[in-house]
Design a protein around this motif. Sequence first.
Motif, PDB file in Angstrom:
ATOM      1  N   ALA B  85       0.823  -1.223   0.000  1.00 48.46           N
ATOM      2  CA  ALA B  85       0.000   0.000   0.000  1.00 48.46           C
ATOM      3  C   ALA B  85       0.851   1.265   0.000  1.00 48.46           C
ATOM      4  O   ALA B  85       0.325   2.349   0.205  1.00 48.46           O
ATOM      5  CB  ALA B  85      -0.994   0.010   1.167  1.00 48.46           C
ATOM      6  N   GLU B  86       2.168   1.153  -0.255  1.00 47.27           N
ATOM      7  CA  GLU B  86       2.985   2.355  -0.231  1.00 47.27           C
ATOM      8  C   GLU B  86       2.852   3.181  -1.506  1.00 47.27           C
ATOM      9  O   GLU B  86       3.111   4.389  -1.484  1.00 47.27           O
ATOM     10  CB  GLU B  86       4.466   2.025   0.041  1.00 47.27           C
ATOM     11  CG  GLU B  86       5.246   1.493  -1.145  1.00 47.27           C
ATOM     12  CD  GLU B  86       5.020   0.014  -1.349  1.00 47.27           C
ATOM     13  OE1 GLU B  86       4.023  -0.515  -0.823  1.00 47.27           O
ATOM     14  OE2 GLU B  86       5.813  -0.603  -2.053  1.00 47.27           O
ATOM     15  N   ALA B  87       2.432   2.546  -2.619  1.00 44.73           N
ATOM     16  CA  ALA B  87       2.284   3.319  -3.856  1.00 44.73           C
ATOM     17  C   ALA B  87       1.211   4.392  -3.676  1.00 44.73           C
ATOM     18  O   ALA B  87       1.306   5.490  -4.230  1.00 44.73           O
ATOM     19  CB  ALA B  87       1.951   2.411  -5.029  1.00 44.73           C
ATOM     20  N   ILE B  88       0.187   4.080  -2.854  1.00 48.56           N
ATOM     21  CA  ILE B  88      -0.913   5.030  -2.615  1.00 48.56           C
ATOM     22  C   ILE B  88      -0.387   6.308  -1.966  1.00 48.56           C
ATOM     23  O   ILE B  88      -0.893   7.403  -2.206  1.00 48.56           O
ATOM     24  CB  ILE B  88      -1.997   4.385  -1.712  1.00 48.56           C
ATOM     25  CG1 ILE B  88      -2.419   3.035  -2.296  1.00 48.56           C
ATOM     26  CG2 ILE B  88      -3.198   5.302  -1.521  1.00 48.56           C
ATOM     27  CD1 ILE B  88      -3.196   2.159  -1.327  1.00 48.56           C
ATOM     28  N   THR B  89       0.653   6.176  -1.141  1.00 42.62           N
ATOM     29  CA  THR B  89       1.266   7.325  -0.470  1.00 42.62           C
ATOM     30  C   THR B  89       1.658   8.401  -1.484  1.00 42.62           C
ATOM     31  O   THR B  89       1.592   9.592  -1.201  1.00 42.62           O
ATOM     32  CB  THR B  89       2.560   6.874   0.263  1.00 42.62           C
ATOM     33  OG1 THR B  89       2.262   5.727   1.030  1.00 42.62           O
ATOM     34  CG2 THR B  89       3.112   7.973   1.146  1.00 42.62           C
ATOM     35  N   PHE B  90       2.114   7.955  -2.661  1.00 45.20           N
ATOM     36  CA  PHE B  90       2.617   8.891  -3.659  1.00 45.20           C
ATOM     37  C   PHE B  90       1.509   9.446  -4.559  1.00 45.20           C
ATOM     38  O   PHE B  90       1.764  10.243  -5.447  1.00 45.20           O
ATOM     39  CB  PHE B  90       3.660   8.193  -4.551  1.00 45.20           C
ATOM     40  CG  PHE B  90       4.803   7.581  -3.791  1.00 45.20           C
ATOM     41  CD1 PHE B  90       5.663   8.379  -3.047  1.00 45.20           C
ATOM     42  CD2 PHE B  90       5.031   6.216  -3.825  1.00 45.20           C
ATOM     43  CE1 PHE B  90       6.722   7.809  -2.350  1.00 45.20           C
ATOM     44  CE2 PHE B  90       6.085   5.646  -3.137  1.00 45.20           C
ATOM     45  CZ  PHE B  90       6.932   6.447  -2.397  1.00 45.20           C
ATOM     46  N   MET B  91       0.277   8.987  -4.364  1.00 43.31           N
ATOM     47  CA  MET B  91      -0.802   9.340  -5.298  1.00 43.31           C
ATOM     48  C   MET B  91      -1.760  10.362  -4.727  1.00 43.31           C
ATOM     49  O   MET B  91      -1.740  10.651  -3.545  1.00 43.31           O
ATOM     50  CB  MET B  91      -1.575   8.079  -5.682  1.00 43.31           C
ATOM     51  CG  MET B  91      -0.714   7.074  -6.432  1.00 43.31           C
ATOM     52  SD  MET B  91      -1.624   5.544  -6.671  1.00 43.31           S
ATOM     53  CE  MET B  91      -0.293   4.482  -7.238  1.00 43.31           C
ATOM     54  N   GLU B  92      -2.644  10.834  -5.596  1.00 45.45           N
ATOM     55  CA  GLU B  92      -3.624  11.835  -5.191  1.00 45.45           C
ATOM     56  C   GLU B  92      -4.765  11.216  -4.373  1.00 45.45           C
ATOM     57  O   GLU B  92      -4.936  11.518  -3.218  1.00 45.45           O
ATOM     58  CB  GLU B  92      -4.188  12.536  -6.435  1.00 45.45           C
ATOM     59  CG  GLU B  92      -3.191  13.484  -7.082  1.00 45.45           C
ATOM     60  CD  GLU B  92      -2.629  14.524  -6.101  1.00 45.45           C
ATOM     61  OE1 GLU B  92      -3.434  15.218  -5.443  1.00 45.45           O
ATOM     62  OE2 GLU B  92      -1.393  14.628  -5.985  1.00 45.45           O
ATOM     63  N   GLY B  93      -5.539  10.330  -5.008  1.00 44.48           N
ATOM     64  CA  GLY B  93      -6.681   9.725  -4.311  1.00 44.48           C
ATOM     65  C   GLY B  93      -6.194   8.713  -3.294  1.00 44.48           C
ATOM     66  O   GLY B  93      -5.578   7.726  -3.658  1.00 44.48           O
ATOM     67  N   GLN B  94      -6.426   8.950  -2.022  1.00 50.45           N
ATOM     68  CA  GLN B  94      -5.868   8.100  -0.973  1.00 50.45           C
ATOM     69  C   GLN B  94      -6.917   7.112  -0.468  1.00 50.45           C
ATOM     70  O   GLN B  94      -7.452   7.263   0.634  1.00 50.45           O
ATOM     71  CB  GLN B  94      -5.350   8.960   0.180  1.00 50.45           C
ATOM     72  CG  GLN B  94      -4.461  10.122  -0.253  1.00 50.45           C
ATOM     73  CD  GLN B  94      -2.989   9.805  -0.122  1.00 50.45           C
ATOM     74  OE1 GLN B  94      -2.539   9.363   0.907  1.00 50.45           O
ATOM     75  NE2 GLN B  94      -2.242  10.023  -1.185  1.00 50.45           N
ATOM     76  N   ILE B  95      -7.163   6.080  -1.300  1.00 50.10           N
ATOM     77  CA  ILE B  95      -8.168   5.060  -0.982  1.00 50.10           C
ATOM     78  C   ILE B  95      -7.524   3.688  -1.210  1.00 50.10           C
ATOM     79  O   ILE B  95      -6.865   3.491  -2.219  1.00 50.10           O
ATOM     80  CB  ILE B  95      -9.388   5.203  -1.933  1.00 50.10           C
ATOM     81  CG1 ILE B  95     -10.113   6.552  -1.749  1.00 50.10           C
ATOM     82  CG2 ILE B  95     -10.362   4.055  -1.783  1.00 50.10           C
ATOM     83  CD1 ILE B  95     -10.991   6.639  -0.521  1.00 50.10           C
ATOM     84  N   TYR B  96      -7.712   2.746  -0.291  1.00 51.67           N
ATOM     85  CA  TYR B  96      -7.190   1.397  -0.523  1.00 51.67           C
ATOM     86  C   TYR B  96      -7.977   0.733  -1.662  1.00 51.67           C
ATOM     87  O   TYR B  96      -9.210   0.697  -1.596  1.00 51.67           O
ATOM     88  CB  TYR B  96      -7.299   0.530   0.741  1.00 51.67           C
ATOM     89  CG  TYR B  96      -6.421   0.996   1.874  1.00 51.67           C
ATOM     90  CD1 TYR B  96      -5.045   1.046   1.730  1.00 51.67           C
ATOM     91  CD2 TYR B  96      -6.968   1.392   3.097  1.00 51.67           C
ATOM     92  CE1 TYR B  96      -4.231   1.490   2.771  1.00 51.67           C
ATOM     93  CE2 TYR B  96      -6.166   1.828   4.141  1.00 51.67           C
ATOM     94  CZ  TYR B  96      -4.806   1.881   3.967  1.00 51.67           C
ATOM     95  OH  TYR B  96      -4.010   2.317   5.001  1.00 51.67           O
ATOM     96  N   PRO B  97      -7.293   0.214  -2.674  1.00 54.51           N
ATOM     97  CA  PRO B  97      -8.014  -0.386  -3.811  1.00 54.51           C
ATOM     98  C   PRO B  97      -8.362  -1.863  -3.584  1.00 54.51           C
ATOM     99  O   PRO B  97      -8.988  -2.478  -4.436  1.00 54.51           O
ATOM    100  CB  PRO B  97      -7.016  -0.230  -4.962  1.00 54.51           C
ATOM    101  CG  PRO B  97      -5.672  -0.256  -4.311  1.00 54.51           C
ATOM    102  CD  PRO B  97      -5.843   0.244  -2.896  1.00 54.51           C
ATOM    103  N   VAL B  98      -7.924  -2.437  -2.465  1.00 57.46           N
ATOM    104  CA  VAL B  98      -8.175  -3.855  -2.161  1.00 57.46           C
ATOM    105  C   VAL B  98      -8.450  -4.022  -0.669  1.00 57.46           C
ATOM    106  O   VAL B  98      -8.303  -3.065   0.103  1.00 57.46           O
ATOM    107  CB  VAL B  98      -6.940  -4.744  -2.513  1.00 57.46           C
ATOM    108  CG1 VAL B  98      -6.676  -4.764  -4.011  1.00 57.46           C
ATOM    109  CG2 VAL B  98      -5.697  -4.265  -1.770  1.00 57.46           C
TER     110      VAL B  98
END
Lengths: 225, 225
Positions: B85-98
């Motif tokens: 889940a660290e890729a989400i840290t670098f992104m705009e929308g901060q939602i777990y995809p799984v």
Amino acid sequence: MSTNKIMPDELRRHPLFGGLDNDQLAQLMETARVIQLDEGQQLFQCQQEARQFFMVRSGTIRLFLSAPDGAEKVIHLIAAGETFAEAITFMEGQIYPVNASALDACEVLAFSNKAYRTILHSSTDTCFRLMADMSKWLKRQITDIDALTLQNATLRFTNYLLHQVPAGTEHEVAITLGAPKNVIASRLSIQPESFSRILRNLQSEGHITVDGNVIYIKDINTLGQ
Amino acid sequence: MSTNKIMPDELRRHPLFGGLDNDQLAQLMETARVIQLDEGQQLFQCQQEARQFFMVRSGTIRLFLSAPDGAEKVIHLIAAGETFAEAITFMEGQIYPVNASALDACEVLAFSNKAYRTILHSSTDTCFRLMADMSKWLKRQITDIDALTLQNATLRFTNYLLHQVPAGTEHEVAITLGAPKNVIASRLSIQPESFSRILRNLQSEGHITVDGNVIYIKDINTLGQ
């Protein structure tokens, strides 16, 4: 060496460029050039100042070190679509740590480290997009390595089974395992969980049936190919 | 759930943390915590706001999606030492995809996305060190995938040879290839260059001798294991 046109689409697929917006990509491409190399031609030398990083468009680039006795040690072969020497871009000392030459006729794209650094330094957002891309790429590769490791272990196990097949067998055969499953797994350097997964997969694909310590092979000619 | 001590050394080995200096690492560790999960216990749900990323300390974390009919599809299994889940840290929308749950009893380190982003945003140098680490890690994995692919191809070829061994053979045997080498390579999904490399390796390791289209196997019991 000649200069050709570089297309944005051939770059976008790579995680190093996927995070750049159109303007940034155009800016980088302005300083980039296409290099044609003949078989054996050298691209850069070890200890030379590193001003560029590269992407192979066609052919194979050989990264190597030279020993004092003249022998060469190949460090890595870089295939089309792969970049190399880009880690140096992010570092302090900008020196190539290896030699690079063309294994066969090659076309290579060269990018200015300075231009790339300037783009990244001017925009933390771009750094973050790049890090997100790299992080996703790392994950995909871990999955690939996982799958290859399991395939490898499966082949080792099917090899092991085929060695027990008695002379004269045509298709079907029942093999009685001569040791407990965990001992066989360990002998073949397979993790116990992977071994269970392999047995399940081979069963669900119809290659074998497992009954206690007896393995029925449906067709020795298709197992393991 | 209980909180234990996190050691800097267990983090430094991972490319996400290797680029942080002592102060930055201490800063991140202050906001981090240790989570104990029982077998089957859920860590986060799909679509939940993503405030943390994680590193598995022990056990295995299962990332999965749920279909409308209640069936679950496993996306990835995360082993000790791996982050998720660290890729989400670098992104705009901060939602777990799984969804994430514990496959067995697990210990997981949880890091604050906000703290990590703050550290990276405040220092482009740190971003550059992180990108250099990730880039080197990617390279190592490409080398691993390369080696595994060749091992796999070697096993497919030795399997192919073992299938031709006549009934009753004890150790040595000569196999006459029934098709040109490039046809056999293609049938076994092996690149021609890899096939040549495999023959060379098996010869130099003393497993086989190649004479035109005849392959002498030294010992069928050790080939391919």
